[in-house]
Design a protein around this motif. Structure first.
Motif, PDB file in Angstrom:
ATOM      1  N   TRP A 135      -2.313  -2.549  -2.202  1.00 55.39           N
ATOM      2  CA  TRP A 135      -2.767  -1.665  -1.134  1.00 55.39           C
ATOM      3  C   TRP A 135      -4.021  -0.906  -1.559  1.00 55.39           C
ATOM      4  O   TRP A 135      -4.234  -0.678  -2.752  1.00 55.39           O
ATOM      5  N   SER A 172       3.094  -6.366  -3.345  1.00 61.39           N
ATOM      6  CA  SER A 172       1.941  -6.181  -2.454  1.00 61.39           C
ATOM      7  C   SER A 172       0.920  -5.266  -3.111  1.00 61.39           C
ATOM      8  O   SER A 172       1.244  -4.450  -3.974  1.00 61.39           O
ATOM      9  N   ARG A 198      -1.860   4.736   2.507  1.00 61.33           N
ATOM     10  CA  ARG A 198      -1.682   3.648   3.463  1.00 61.33           C
ATOM     11  C   ARG A 198      -0.432   2.813   3.156  1.00 61.33           C
ATOM     12  O   ARG A 198       0.218   2.299   4.068  1.00 61.33           O
ATOM     13  N   MET A 199      -0.090   2.712   1.900  1.00 60.40           N
ATOM     14  CA  MET A 199       1.156   2.039   1.562  1.00 60.40           C
ATOM     15  C   MET A 199       2.356   2.820   2.092  1.00 60.40           C
ATOM     16  O   MET A 199       3.282   2.260   2.672  1.00 60.40           O
ATOM     17  N   PRO A 253      -6.853   1.555  -5.498  1.00 59.45           N
ATOM     18  CA  PRO A 253      -5.942   0.456  -5.160  1.00 59.45           C
ATOM     19  C   PRO A 253      -4.748   0.398  -6.113  1.00 59.45           C
ATOM     20  O   PRO A 253      -4.881   0.676  -7.308  1.00 59.45           O
ATOM     21  N   PHE A 285       2.924   2.459   5.891  1.00 60.88           N
ATOM     22  CA  PHE A 285       3.611   1.226   6.271  1.00 60.88           C
ATOM     23  C   PHE A 285       5.109   1.356   6.026  1.00 60.88           C
ATOM     24  O   PHE A 285       5.931   0.950   6.857  1.00 60.88           O
ATOM     25  N   LYS A 343      -0.155 -10.014  -0.792  1.00 59.81           N
ATOM     26  CA  LYS A 343       1.298  -9.902  -0.631  1.00 59.81           C
ATOM     27  C   LYS A 343       1.959 -11.220  -0.958  1.00 59.81           C
ATOM     28  O   LYS A 343       1.393 -12.293  -0.718  1.00 59.81           O
ATOM     29  N   ILE A 365       3.772  -6.913   8.153  1.00 59.38           N
ATOM     30  CA  ILE A 365       2.957  -6.827   6.937  1.00 59.38           C
ATOM     31  C   ILE A 365       1.847  -7.868   6.962  1.00 59.38           C
ATOM     32  O   ILE A 365       0.752  -7.644   6.462  1.00 59.38           O
ATOM     33  N   ASP A 396      -1.004  -6.368   9.043  1.00 62.87           N
ATOM     34  CA  ASP A 396      -1.540  -5.074   8.614  1.00 62.87           C
ATOM     35  C   ASP A 396      -2.822  -5.291   7.808  1.00 62.87           C
ATOM     36  O   ASP A 396      -2.783  -5.879   6.721  1.00 62.87           O
ATOM     37  N   ARG A 398       5.569   1.230  -8.809  1.00 63.35           N
ATOM     38  CA  ARG A 398       4.180   1.294  -8.350  1.00 63.35           C
ATOM     39  C   ARG A 398       3.286   1.144  -9.573  1.00 63.35           C
ATOM     40  O   ARG A 398       3.579   1.685 -10.641  1.00 63.35           O
ATOM     41  N   ASN A 448      -4.398  -3.299   6.061  1.00 66.38           N
ATOM     42  CA  ASN A 448      -4.407  -2.534   4.824  1.00 66.38           C
ATOM     43  C   ASN A 448      -3.760  -3.275   3.666  1.00 66.38           C
ATOM     44  O   ASN A 448      -3.936  -2.887   2.507  1.00 66.38           O
ATOM     45  N   VAL A 449      -3.020  -4.333   3.937  1.00 64.77           N
ATOM     46  CA  VAL A 449      -2.362  -5.086   2.867  1.00 64.77           C
ATOM     47  C   VAL A 449      -3.383  -6.036   2.270  1.00 64.77           C
ATOM     48  O   VAL A 449      -3.834  -6.979   2.921  1.00 64.77           O
TER      49      VAL A 449
END
Length: 233
Positions: free
Chosen positions: A177, A175, A182-183, A123, A186, A160, A151, A154, A212, A156-157
């Protein structure tokens, strides 16, 4: 040493607490500058709904800081009077601790995040920050509702929020992830990808930053639980 980045979110309830929090956007600045060990810092408001809207949410505020190490970060947040006042006034608070994996661009003319030598494979958190050119405000905020809807839907988020220093002109998206793949999926599809193309083709931003992060730990709760524990479960 690895630089530590903290993002503290505070939820305020009631007119007096919310008025206090709004006033602290200006009044807290001298105290923040004197916090021992603090590096780069920003006081931010938030948007309504998912946070990615031009309508301010006067109940949620954020403080983002950089620190030389985790011990300094935790000590300052626990012991410094300005952070104690935020916690005392807030109905709920949550702080996430991170280290930067990658960072490019500038925020207020500086590069605030120092990437570490390691990169998370699990993550991760993503932060984007931009100063929007006044002439394209209507076009920019016209795109945001579509992105916010996508978003928000989604799965996967994992977390956020949209925050910013100045309403409408300064926008920060944050956000969490499950993984980088997966980020990236999107970011490369749908309304978000269309907005990115417009940013590049039409030059929407005067300044922008993309970073990131690896997740290191957290304190407090948000929505009655620790979002990070949900992420790492």
């Amino acid at each position: 040493m690895t630089q530590v980045v903290s993002l503290s979110l505070y939820r305020f309830e009631g007119a007096f607490a919310r008025a206090w929090a709004l006033a602290m956007m200006g009044l807290a600045r001298p105290a923040m500058a004197r916090v021992p060990g603090i590096g780069f810092w920003k006081l931010c408001g938030s948007g309504t709904g998912e946070g990615f809207t031009p309508v301010p949410n006067f109940g949620v505020y954020a403080v983002l800081c950089t620190w030389p190490d985790m011990a300094t970060a935790r000590r300052a947040l626990a012991e410094t009077p300005v952070f104690h006042r935020y916690r005392a006034k807030a109905a709920e608070h949550w702080t996430l601790f991170m280290s930067a994996d990658t960072a490019r661009g500038a925020w207020s003319g500086v590069s605030p995040f120092e990437p570490s030598a390691t990169t998370s494979q699990g993550p991760l958190a993503a932060l984007t920050r931009a100063t929007i050119k006044p002439g394209i405000l209507a076009r920019f905020w016209g795109r945001v509702p579509n992105i916010s809807t996508v978003i928000g839907q989604d799965p996967n988020v994992l977390f956020k929020i949209g925050i910013g220093e100045v309403p409408w002109l300064h926008q920060v998206t944050f956000s969490i992830w499950p993984d980088a793949a997966r980020m990236a999926n999107f970011a490369r599809t749908g309304p978000h990808a269309e907005a990115i193309r417009s940013v590049r083709d039409e030059g929407w931003f005067r300044e922008e930053l993309y970073a990131r992060f690896t997740l290191l730990g957290d304190e407090g709760t948000w929505g009655g639980k620790s979002p990070l524990k949900e992420v790492l479960r």
